[in-house]
Design a protein around this motif. Structure first.
Motif, short mmCIF file in Angstrom:
data_model
loop_
_atom_site.label_atom_id
_atom_site.label_comp_id
_atom_site.label_asym_id
_atom_site.label_seq_id
_atom_site.Cartn_x
_atom_site.Cartn_y
_atom_site.Cartn_z
N TYR A 87 5.81 0.00 -6.02
CA TYR A 87 7.23 -0.23 -5.77
C TYR A 87 8.03 -0.12 -7.07
N GLY A 92 11.84 0.56 -7.72
CA GLY A 92 12.21 -0.78 -7.25
C GLY A 92 12.65 -1.64 -8.42
N ASP A 100 7.42 -10.18 0.75
CA ASP A 100 7.01 -9.15 1.71
C ASP A 100 5.70 -8.49 1.32
N ARG A 121 10.03 -1.67 4.54
CA ARG A 121 9.18 -1.84 3.35
C ARG A 121 7.71 -1.91 3.76
N SER A 124 6.41 1.54 4.40
CA SER A 124 6.28 2.33 3.18
C SER A 124 5.03 1.98 2.39
N TYR A 125 4.72 0.70 2.28
CA TYR A 125 3.63 0.26 1.40
C TYR A 125 2.35 -0.10 2.13
#
Length: 134
Positions: A87, A92, A100, A121, A124-125
């Motif tokens: 991130y 980020g 999160d 999020r 995405s991760y």
């Protein structure tokens, strides 16, 4: 029985009677409680606690009868750190690990589904994570 980690935003929708999200969150919790074990962890507990003055009141809302409490696995904290690093490297700007990442990593490592309103999020991760969201 399947386990579903319940993000704090869903619980807070009900506690605060959020005019936009209360109905959706309440329906999802009721539907999932009938066929799954609803799980929270210390991160979720902490986020929800902000709205309470007394731990006893919080424990009524997050009762053992409604939510199974699980600690964050060590593997999940490692994964959360790696996702946070990704991130940061992708632009980020938050400097401390966001809750999160711990929540998503917990669900991913344990093979839980995740009930949340904030799926972006997590998608995405944690791309393999099963997410239940609007």
């Amino acid at each position: 029985m399947n386990k579903v980690l319940v993000d704090s935003n869903v619980i807070l929708d009900i506690v605060t009677e959020n005019p936009t999200w209360f109905d959706w969150s309440a329906r999802q919790l009721k539907r999932l409680a009938d066929k799954s074990v609803l799980v929270i962890n210390p991160i979720i507990y902490s986020e929800v606690s902000i709205g309470f003055d007394r731990v006893e009141d919080l424990d009524i809302v997050l009762s053992a009868g409604a939510f199974h409490r699980e600690n964050l696995p060590w593997d999940a904290t490692f994964l959360a750190g790696k996702c946070f690093l990704k991130y940061r490297r992708s632009g980020g700007n938050k400097r401390s690990p966001l809750p999160d990442f711990f929540i998503g990593a917990h669900a991913a490592i344990q093979g839980f589904s995740l009930l949340t309103r904030d799926a972006s999020r997590y998608k995405s991760y944690f791309p393999k994570l099963t997410i239940i969201s609007p």
